[in-house]
Motif scaffolding. Structure first.
Motif, PDB file in Angstrom:
ATOM      1  N   TYR A 152       0.683  -1.347  -0.081  1.00 27.89           N
ATOM      2  CA  TYR A 152       0.410   0.379   0.264  1.00 27.89           C
ATOM      3  C   TYR A 152       1.217   1.118  -0.614  1.00 27.89           C
ATOM      4  N   GLU A 153       1.895   0.769   0.371  1.00 28.88           N
ATOM      5  CA  GLU A 153       3.075   2.363   0.312  1.00 28.88           C
ATOM      6  C   GLU A 153       3.386   2.597  -1.116  1.00 28.88           C
ATOM      7  N   SER A 154       3.645   1.328  -2.025  1.00 29.27           N
ATOM      8  CA  SER A 154       4.284   1.387  -2.956  1.00 29.27           C
ATOM      9  C   SER A 154       5.633   1.248  -3.081  1.00 29.27           C
ATOM     10  N   LEU A 155       5.962   0.464  -1.974  1.00 31.17           N
ATOM     11  CA  LEU A 155       8.122   0.279  -2.274  1.00 31.17           C
ATOM     12  C   LEU A 155       8.810  -0.326  -3.360  1.00 31.17           C
ATOM     13  N   PHE A 156       7.645  -1.390  -3.627  1.00 29.93           N
ATOM     14  CA  PHE A 156       8.360  -2.453  -4.212  1.00 29.93           C
ATOM     15  C   PHE A 156       7.974  -2.344  -6.201  1.00 29.93           C
ATOM     16  N   THR A 157       8.996  -2.325  -6.982  1.00 35.15           N
ATOM     17  CA  THR A 157       9.331  -2.514  -8.066  1.00 35.15           C
ATOM     18  C   THR A 157       8.517  -3.918  -8.518  1.00 35.15           C
ATOM     19  N   ILE A 158       7.220  -3.942  -9.814  1.00 41.07           N
ATOM     20  CA  ILE A 158       6.530  -4.884 -10.409  1.00 41.07           C
ATOM     21  C   ILE A 158       8.032  -6.032  -9.812  1.00 41.07           C
ATOM     22  N   GLN A 190       9.909  -6.731  -8.326  1.00 40.98           N
ATOM     23  CA  GLN A 190      10.220  -7.223  -6.410  1.00 40.98           C
ATOM     24  C   GLN A 190       8.743  -7.895  -6.240  1.00 40.98           C
ATOM     25  N   LEU A 191       7.957  -6.902  -6.388  1.00 41.23           N
ATOM     26  CA  LEU A 191       6.496  -7.728  -5.561  1.00 41.23           C
ATOM     27  C   LEU A 191       6.151  -9.099  -5.969  1.00 41.23           C
ATOM     28  N   GLU A 192       7.078  -9.611  -7.349  1.00 36.99           N
ATOM     29  CA  GLU A 192       7.071 -11.083  -8.300  1.00 36.99           C
ATOM     30  C   GLU A 192       7.934 -11.681  -7.413  1.00 36.99           C
ATOM     31  N   LYS A 193       8.923 -10.979  -7.105  1.00 38.13           N
ATOM     32  CA  LYS A 193       9.966 -12.239  -6.277  1.00 38.13           C
ATOM     33  C   LYS A 193       9.295 -12.811  -5.422  1.00 38.13           C
ATOM     34  N   VAL A 198      14.865 -11.001  14.243  1.00 40.57           N
ATOM     35  CA  VAL A 198      15.343 -10.399  12.541  1.00 40.57           C
ATOM     36  C   VAL A 198      14.679  -9.429  11.967  1.00 40.57           C
ATOM     37  N   ILE A 199      13.680  -8.471  13.328  1.00 36.83           N
ATOM     38  CA  ILE A 199      13.392  -7.546  12.556  1.00 36.83           C
ATOM     39  C   ILE A 199      15.095  -6.524  13.074  1.00 36.83           C
ATOM     40  N   GLU A 200      15.358  -6.729  14.094  1.00 29.19           N
ATOM     41  CA  GLU A 200      16.487  -6.122  14.465  1.00 29.19           C
ATOM     42  C   GLU A 200      17.783  -6.160  13.533  1.00 29.19           C
ATOM     43  N   LYS A 201      18.177  -7.300  13.700  1.00 28.20           N
ATOM     44  CA  LYS A 201      19.586  -7.823  12.925  1.00 28.20           C
ATOM     45  C   LYS A 201      19.424  -7.751  11.326  1.00 28.20           C
ATOM     46  N   THR A 202      17.948  -7.764  10.868  1.00 26.08           N
ATOM     47  CA  THR A 202      18.346  -8.249   9.413  1.00 26.08           C
ATOM     48  C   THR A 202      17.579  -7.552   8.468  1.00 26.08           C
ATOM     49  N   ILE A 203      15.856  -7.206   8.723  1.00 21.88           N
ATOM     50  CA  ILE A 203      15.249  -6.774   8.444  1.00 21.88           C
ATOM     51  C   ILE A 203      15.727  -4.848   8.991  1.00 21.88           C
ATOM     52  N   ILE A 204      15.645  -4.712   9.903  1.00 26.88           N
ATOM     53  CA  ILE A 204      15.841  -3.151   9.825  1.00 26.88           C
ATOM     54  C   ILE A 204      17.527  -2.406   9.888  1.00 26.88           C
ATOM     55  N   PRO A 205      18.657  -3.125   9.743  1.00 29.90           N
ATOM     56  CA  PRO A 205      19.410  -2.664   8.783  1.00 29.90           C
ATOM     57  C   PRO A 205      19.168  -2.228   7.441  1.00 29.90           C
ATOM     58  N   GLU A 206      18.571  -2.649   6.815  1.00 26.82           N
ATOM     59  CA  GLU A 206      18.334  -2.696   5.516  1.00 26.82           C
ATOM     60  C   GLU A 206      17.314  -1.542   4.774  1.00 26.82           C
ATOM     61  N   PHE A 207      17.011  -1.457   6.026  1.00 24.02           N
ATOM     62  CA  PHE A 207      15.546  -0.427   6.114  1.00 24.02           C
ATOM     63  C   PHE A 207      16.367   0.879   6.321  1.00 24.02           C
ATOM     64  N   LYS A 208      17.105   0.885   7.025  1.00 21.49           N
ATOM     65  CA  LYS A 208      17.890   2.080   7.427  1.00 21.49           C
ATOM     66  C   LYS A 208      18.560   2.426   5.680  1.00 21.49           C
ATOM     67  N   LYS A 209      18.738   1.725   5.316  1.00 24.01           N
ATOM     68  CA  LYS A 209      19.707   2.318   3.389  1.00 24.01           C
ATOM     69  C   LYS A 209      18.392   2.612   2.476  1.00 24.01           C
ATOM     70  N   GLU A 263      16.647   0.029   1.296  1.00 28.61           N
ATOM     71  CA  GLU A 263      15.975  -0.885   1.292  1.00 28.61           C
ATOM     72  C   GLU A 263      15.067  -2.127   1.267  1.00 28.61           C
ATOM     73  N   TYR A 264      14.408  -1.408   1.662  1.00 28.25           N
ATOM     74  CA  TYR A 264      13.097  -2.169   1.660  1.00 28.25           C
ATOM     75  C   TYR A 264      12.423  -3.337   0.862  1.00 28.25           C
ATOM     76  N   TYR A 265      12.193  -3.698   0.003  1.00 27.81           N
ATOM     77  CA  TYR A 265      13.131  -5.017  -0.698  1.00 27.81           C
ATOM     78  C   TYR A 265      13.520  -6.282   0.061  1.00 27.81           C
ATOM     79  N   LEU A 266      15.040  -5.639  -0.124  1.00 31.75           N
ATOM     80  CA  LEU A 266      16.336  -6.785   0.304  1.00 31.75           C
ATOM     81  C   LEU A 266      15.658  -6.658   1.922  1.00 31.75           C
ATOM     82  N   GLY A 267      15.423  -5.599   2.871  1.00 32.48           N
ATOM     83  CA  GLY A 267      15.234  -5.809   4.145  1.00 32.48           C
ATOM     84  C   GLY A 267      13.702  -7.454   4.564  1.00 32.48           C
ATOM     85  N   ILE A 268      12.901  -6.850   3.628  1.00 35.28           N
ATOM     86  CA  ILE A 268      11.371  -7.965   3.606  1.00 35.28           C
ATOM     87  C   ILE A 268      11.884  -9.505   3.017  1.00 35.28           C
TER      88      ILE A 268
END
Length: 162
Positions: free
Chosen positions: A38-44, A46-49, A132-143, A145-150
């Protein structure tokens, strides 16, 4: 006006379909896909992958995962409660197994929550999800990189969940 196959003019305009969420009548959207951006953060692509990754995992394990990016939690004041209610409202996971997992996050609100079904939380505890949120997802979000984090986050959760 549109023309149908017989070259006759179609006077019925196309109908726009809105959910109660779209119209602001409900604070909980009806999830239409395994990835709901709903925030349109991913490309088509990335959504497919992400969709393919989640669907393949579900085929192999029967465990269900939903990803939701959202700009607002409406009248809710507690993001965690919103995530739990959203997951329950949409029935993520098989009812008899309670094997659902929903990752709800918001770039706008700078929040993320992993909501698990009762069957899921016996394996993926709150501590594991927080890690997982603190060590894997958030470091990517801070850059940014929402797709990579997820992607990294769900891959790690899938490995621990099997």
């Amino acid at each position: 006006m549109q023309q149908n196959e017989k070259n006759e003019i179609n006077t019925n305009p196309p109908k726009a379909e809105f959910t109660k969420f779209d119209l602001g009548e409900s604070d909980l959207p009806t999830l239409k896909n395994v990835v709901n951006d709903y925030e349109s953060l991913f490309t088509i692509e990335q959504l497919e992958k992400l969709t393919l990754l989640i669907r393949e995992y579900e085929k192999k394990t029967s465990n269900q995962i939903a990803i939701v990016s959202i700009k607002s939690i409406g009248k809710y004041t507690d993001f965690s409660q919103f995530a739990i209610d959203l997951s329950n409202y949409n029935g993520v996971g098989q009812k008899e197994k309670n094997n659902g997992l929903t990752i709800v996050f918001s770039k706008t609100l700078r929040k993320i929550r992993i909501s698990t079904g009762i069957g899921t939380e016996q394996i993926l505890t709150d501590e594991i999800c927080e890690e997982v949120i603190e060590k894997t997802i958030i470091p990517e979000f801070k850059k940014g990189e929402y797709y990579l984090g997820i992607e990294k986050g769900i891959t790690e959760l899938m490995t621990k969940w099997e």
